[in-house]
Motif scaffolding. Sequence first.
Motif, PDB file in Angstrom:
ATOM      1  N   ASP A 396     -12.595   9.902  11.089  1.00  0.00           N
ATOM      2  CA  ASP A 396     -12.636   8.736  10.195  1.00  0.00           C
ATOM      3  C   ASP A 396     -11.379   8.692   9.318  1.00  0.00           C
ATOM      4  OD1 ASP A 396     -15.106   8.282  11.263  1.00  0.00           O
ATOM      5  OD2 ASP A 396     -16.207   9.182   9.584  1.00  0.00           O
ATOM      6  N   ALA A 397     -10.971   9.866   8.832  1.00  0.00           N
ATOM      7  CA  ALA A 397      -9.825   9.909   7.913  1.00  0.00           C
ATOM      8  C   ALA A 397      -8.512   9.551   8.612  1.00  0.00           C
ATOM      9  CB  ALA A 397      -9.718  11.284   7.287  1.00  0.00           C
ATOM     10  N   SER A 398      -8.479   9.714   9.940  1.00  0.00           N
ATOM     11  CA  SER A 398      -7.213   9.465  10.654  1.00  0.00           C
ATOM     12  C   SER A 398      -6.749   8.020  10.489  1.00  0.00           C
ATOM     13  CB  SER A 398      -7.339   9.848  12.129  1.00  0.00           C
ATOM     14  OG  SER A 398      -8.204   8.950  12.777  1.00  0.00           O
ATOM     15  N   SER A 399      -7.680   7.112  10.199  1.00  0.00           N
ATOM     16  CA  SER A 399      -7.262   5.724   9.990  1.00  0.00           C
ATOM     17  C   SER A 399      -7.299   5.340   8.513  1.00  0.00           C
ATOM     18  CB  SER A 399      -8.171   4.788  10.797  1.00  0.00           C
ATOM     19  OG  SER A 399      -9.506   4.987  10.379  1.00  0.00           O
ATOM     20  N   GLN A 400      -7.467   6.348   7.638  1.00  0.00           N
ATOM     21  CA  GLN A 400      -7.564   6.032   6.205  1.00  0.00           C
ATOM     22  C   GLN A 400      -6.335   6.469   5.409  1.00  0.00           C
ATOM     23  OE1 GLN A 400     -11.217   8.138   5.468  1.00  0.00           O
ATOM     24  NE2 GLN A 400     -12.508   6.369   5.916  1.00  0.00           N
ATOM     25  N   VAL A 401      -5.273   6.847   6.125  1.00  0.00           N
ATOM     26  CA  VAL A 401      -4.056   7.276   5.415  1.00  0.00           C
ATOM     27  C   VAL A 401      -3.460   6.070   4.691  1.00  0.00           C
ATOM     28  CG1 VAL A 401      -1.732   8.225   5.662  1.00  0.00           C
ATOM     29  CG2 VAL A 401      -3.587   9.110   7.075  1.00  0.00           C
ATOM     30  N   TRP A 402      -3.279   6.188   3.375  1.00  0.00           N
ATOM     31  CA  TRP A 402      -2.739   5.072   2.588  1.00  0.00           C
ATOM     32  C   TRP A 402      -1.273   4.866   2.952  1.00  0.00           C
ATOM     33  CZ3 TRP A 402       0.252   5.141  -2.379  1.00  0.00           C
ATOM     34  CH2 TRP A 402       0.372   3.851  -2.898  1.00  0.00           C
ATOM     35  N   ASN A 403      -0.912   3.608   3.271  1.00  0.00           N
ATOM     36  CA  ASN A 403       0.440   3.380   3.781  1.00  0.00           C
ATOM     37  C   ASN A 403       1.474   3.070   2.693  1.00  0.00           C
ATOM     38  OD1 ASN A 403      -0.241   0.838   3.040  1.00  0.00           O
ATOM     39  ND2 ASN A 403      -0.272  -0.046   5.103  1.00  0.00           N
ATOM     40  N   GLY A 404       1.103   3.329   1.442  1.00  0.00           N
ATOM     41  CA  GLY A 404       2.057   3.068   0.357  1.00  0.00           C
ATOM     42  C   GLY A 404       2.929   4.269   0.018  1.00  0.00           C
ATOM     43  N   TRP A 405       2.909   5.244   0.872  1.00  0.00           N
ATOM     44  CA  TRP A 405       3.676   6.480   0.622  1.00  0.00           C
ATOM     45  C   TRP A 405       4.425   6.775   1.911  1.00  0.00           C
ATOM     46  CZ3 TRP A 405       2.347  10.165  -3.642  1.00  0.00           C
ATOM     47  CH2 TRP A 405       3.075  11.359  -3.599  1.00  0.00           C
ATOM     48  N   GLY A 406       5.721   6.965   1.841  1.00  0.00           N
ATOM     49  CA  GLY A 406       6.493   7.102   3.084  1.00  0.00           C
ATOM     50  C   GLY A 406       7.197   8.443   3.230  1.00  0.00           C
ATOM     51  N   SER A 407       7.986   8.535   4.265  1.00  0.00           N
ATOM     52  CA  SER A 407       8.750   9.757   4.516  1.00  0.00           C
ATOM     53  C   SER A 407      10.228   9.452   4.358  1.00  0.00           C
ATOM     54  CB  SER A 407       8.481  10.270   5.927  1.00  0.00           C
ATOM     55  OG  SER A 407       7.205  10.799   6.000  1.00  0.00           O
ATOM     56  N   GLY A 408      10.755   9.742   3.205  1.00  0.00           N
ATOM     57  CA  GLY A 408      12.171   9.477   2.952  1.00  0.00           C
ATOM     58  C   GLY A 408      13.031  10.664   3.344  1.00  0.00           C
ATOM     59  N   GLN A 409      14.331  10.490   3.139  1.00  0.00           N
ATOM     60  CA  GLN A 409      15.273  11.533   3.531  1.00  0.00           C
ATOM     61  C   GLN A 409      15.266  12.714   2.551  1.00  0.00           C
ATOM     62  OE1 GLN A 409      18.590   9.403   4.830  1.00  0.00           O
ATOM     63  NE2 GLN A 409      19.665  11.142   5.685  1.00  0.00           N
ATOM     64  N   PHE A 410      14.773  12.456   1.352  1.00  0.00           N
ATOM     65  CA  PHE A 410      14.696  13.518   0.349  1.00  0.00           C
ATOM     66  C   PHE A 410      13.270  14.074   0.370  1.00  0.00           C
ATOM     67  CE2 PHE A 410      13.990   9.332  -1.246  1.00  0.00           C
ATOM     68  CZ  PHE A 410      12.832   9.418  -1.981  1.00  0.00           C
ATOM     69  N   SER A 411      13.160  15.365   0.104  1.00  0.00           N
ATOM     70  CA  SER A 411      11.861  16.016   0.256  1.00  0.00           C
ATOM     71  C   SER A 411      11.019  15.904  -1.011  1.00  0.00           C
ATOM     72  CB  SER A 411      12.070  17.485   0.621  1.00  0.00           C
ATOM     73  OG  SER A 411      10.881  18.195   0.425  1.00  0.00           O
ATOM     74  N   GLN A 412       9.927  15.180  -0.929  1.00  0.00           N
ATOM     75  CA  GLN A 412       8.989  15.081  -2.052  1.00  0.00           C
ATOM     76  C   GLN A 412       8.453  16.461  -2.408  1.00  0.00           C
ATOM     77  OE1 GLN A 412       7.712  13.021  -4.220  1.00  0.00           O
ATOM     78  NE2 GLN A 412       8.877  11.232  -3.621  1.00  0.00           N
ATOM     79  N   GLU A 413       8.228  17.260  -1.384  1.00  0.00           N
ATOM     80  CA  GLU A 413       7.656  18.590  -1.623  1.00  0.00           C
ATOM     81  C   GLU A 413       8.613  19.459  -2.434  1.00  0.00           C
ATOM     82  OE1 GLU A 413       6.386  20.162   2.102  1.00  0.00           O
ATOM     83  OE2 GLU A 413       4.958  18.549   2.420  1.00  0.00           O
ATOM     84  N   ALA A 414       9.908  19.400  -2.078  1.00  0.00           N
ATOM     85  CA  ALA A 414      10.896  20.198  -2.805  1.00  0.00           C
ATOM     86  C   ALA A 414      10.991  19.730  -4.259  1.00  0.00           C
ATOM     87  CB  ALA A 414      12.257  20.084  -2.125  1.00  0.00           C
ATOM     88  N   ILE A 415      10.908  18.414  -4.462  1.00  0.00           N
ATOM     89  CA  ILE A 415      11.011  17.869  -5.827  1.00  0.00           C
ATOM     90  C   ILE A 415       9.825  18.337  -6.670  1.00  0.00           C
ATOM     91  CG2 ILE A 415      10.967  15.743  -7.197  1.00  0.00           C
ATOM     92  CD1 ILE A 415      12.468  14.397  -4.851  1.00  0.00           C
ATOM     93  N   TRP A 416       8.622  18.215  -6.115  1.00  0.00           N
ATOM     94  CA  TRP A 416       7.418  18.650  -6.841  1.00  0.00           C
ATOM     95  C   TRP A 416       7.515  20.137  -7.158  1.00  0.00           C
ATOM     96  CZ3 TRP A 416       3.013  16.225  -8.778  1.00  0.00           C
ATOM     97  CH2 TRP A 416       1.955  17.059  -9.141  1.00  0.00           C
ATOM     98  N   ALA A 417       7.923  20.924  -6.157  1.00  0.00           N
ATOM     99  CA  ALA A 417       7.987  22.376  -6.332  1.00  0.00           C
ATOM    100  C   ALA A 417       8.954  22.753  -7.443  1.00  0.00           C
ATOM    101  CB  ALA A 417       8.397  23.046  -5.028  1.00  0.00           C
ATOM    102  N   ALA A 418      10.105  22.092  -7.488  1.00  0.00           N
ATOM    103  CA  ALA A 418      11.122  22.477  -8.469  1.00  0.00           C
ATOM    104  C   ALA A 418      10.871  21.850  -9.834  1.00  0.00           C
ATOM    105  CB  ALA A 418      12.506  22.077  -7.963  1.00  0.00           C
TER     106      ALA A 418
END
Lengths: 454, 304
Positions: A396-418
């Motif tokens: 069910d969740a496979s079609s519930q991913v909110w599409n307002g968040w994308g994959s940019g060239q900069f890493s969101q994960e690295a930003i949050w971590a730092a």
Amino acid sequence: MTVNKPSSGRESASSKRRAALLAGCAATAALALTACGGGGATGTTTKDGFAQVSQKDGALTVWVDATRVEAAKLYQQQHPDVKLDIVTYDGDANGSNYLQTKVQLFNRTGKGWPDVVFSSQNNEATWAVDAGFAAPLDKGLIPSASLGKFASGANDVCTVGGTVYCLRNDLSQAVLWYNAPLLKKFGYSVPTTWEEYQKLGEKVAKEHPGYLVGDAGDSFTPEIYLWASKCGANHITGPKAVSVNTSSEACTKMAKLMDVLIENKSMSISGVFSTDFGKNKADKVLLMPGPAWYGGALFEGTFKTPAKQVAAAPIPQWQGETSPSTGNVGGGTWLLSKHSAHIKAATDFLKWVTTDNAYQGEKAPGFPAYTPAAETWLKGQDASGYFASDLSALKDASSQVWNGWGSGQFSQEAIWAATVKPGLTQGKSVVSLLPAWQDSIVKYAKSNGYKVSQ
Amino acid sequence: MTLSHSPAGSATRRRRGASRQSRAGMAFVAAYVVLLIAFGVLPTAYAIYFAFTDAGGRVTGFANFVTTAQDFRFMDAVGHVATYLAFWLLSLVVFVVALALLLHRLASGSASKALRFLYYIPGALAGAASVLVWLFMLDPTVSPVSSLLGALGFHTFGEVIAPGNLPLLFTIIAFWTGAGGWIVVMYGALNNIPTDVMEAARIDGAGAWQTAWHVQIPMLRKWIVYMVILAFAGGAQLFVEPQLLSLASVGVAGRDYSLNQLTYDFAFQMNNINGAAAVSVELLVVSVSAAAVFVARSGFFDAD
């Protein structure tokens, strides 16, 4: 036909001359190209939507991370006639940028590119297209019928300018994992709204201190909680445009919820893969919002949680909403190199590894992005007897991913971590760190050439 | 004949011997010079060319320097490296000299030999390996000195690697890795101080502290300057420690903490090789200038 026959001999002679002339021109062009190209290519042919180098025999070089070695080995077992050179690398885990680094170097030296490569990052296509590395896949290499069987939106992260440049390995939609016997023992029920989730967290802190309803210590924390809350921190609006707003109510209400649970210690800030969590908290998990791969990779693999304990429920939704929204925590991608001299073999491997039941349906640790394989995979998970519930929540969740968040060239994960993680460690609240988070995203986005709207 | 021939013959032999020696010397030096040009001078020249051109090879003047200096991470990285250098150079000068003097004080005997060996061991480990050792040491959950970390108020890896602690942590790692070799070098230099000088100091009534302060340390000055020059150049290029710590902490330590990491990021994350070269050239200029100041002010090349 017969009428034309007499002249066909003359035509044939002249066409042979033309062919010879063309061949001569082609050879000259090829030589010129070789001279200019400075490496590898001995002539190119435009086919399948891109200029392909001369195809030749030889080993197919496949780069995989440690987890995907099994896939490559299985392919080799099933295709003994294919010469396969399997290279293990870190799979760009934690945004190591290894692949990008190497491709930049190979682009300079003119050789060395792998034919097919797996990456655990979703944003590879954003740079791999600019770097001239990723081959378009929907212009002839992969039939549209196959592409159509990937889960809806699965290949969005692979699509640049309307063209698909990679294939998604697995989906990483988040669900609410929970320890079913423990929840029953404590007399709690699975929360269906975030408000209920918070109340449960407060109850757990009082009645069963030490037990956890979640973890906010990983670099992918925003993708589990803030993405699920539709926080517009990372809305990629164009190839080089992003909208960043971390101060909206969608962001602050989730941040406040996290702060309450972090404060009462029912939400950890250790990070689920930290040694601290593994040693002190792994057996204290009551609930844990997290991606599809948590089931096999985290609970079964890292935590060694015994069978028949872990179950999956839909991720909570805010009161008043009609259905849950989920974030997407990774999910690997497979890319095919434009520079490959073994396109046919590479395409065959790519198709097999992303769609074939032998791997995706039966062996893959994560929820396959290819829908028919996902169905087989779910049946296999149910039959394995490990989980305490069926995993239909994942489907069910496979079609519930909110599409307002994308994959940019900069890493969101690295930003949050730092930016945010050190603050949390020092005892600051998530709410108080939202402006710093926004500021950091904006700076990194601009530094990577993005036009930022706030 | 024999008598008259002999001096001339030996002179010829000496000349031949000297010429052979000179040729051997030239051969060794030539091999070094070739390697220096191939792997030192040419890459540097190439980097300088990159720093003043764009991706298409067009001359851009100082544009790459301006672009990189305007990057929001640049000044932070300069600050981080400067803080680290202050910690690192100070600790190196104070502790290396102190430990070398102590070692020398122990003079002969197996204790001195054992200590020299002990000091040298960390230096024998490759840089990356030593950092990995420290990643275990600094994680309270698995560290053999977790009780010490706990006493200092650190209970999780995240608390240990808080941004404010990083200069000190990198200094400890770098000291542990690099200082041992310098202690052995200083010990050798101390051994070269003539015994009559030490004897004179002793007869004049100088104690251990006075001998160290007024005799040994001044005579070690050139070695200390040499160490500072190399440590400055090495420290300015801080990379392995933060990079590995960044990976181990899943990004908490930051991928752009030091200037060299930023250079790496420019080159491979942002595909801006020319910008990366500009930052590298700046590091080169700073290191060479610092070395020049140290050499000029210390009389490093003055003959005794």
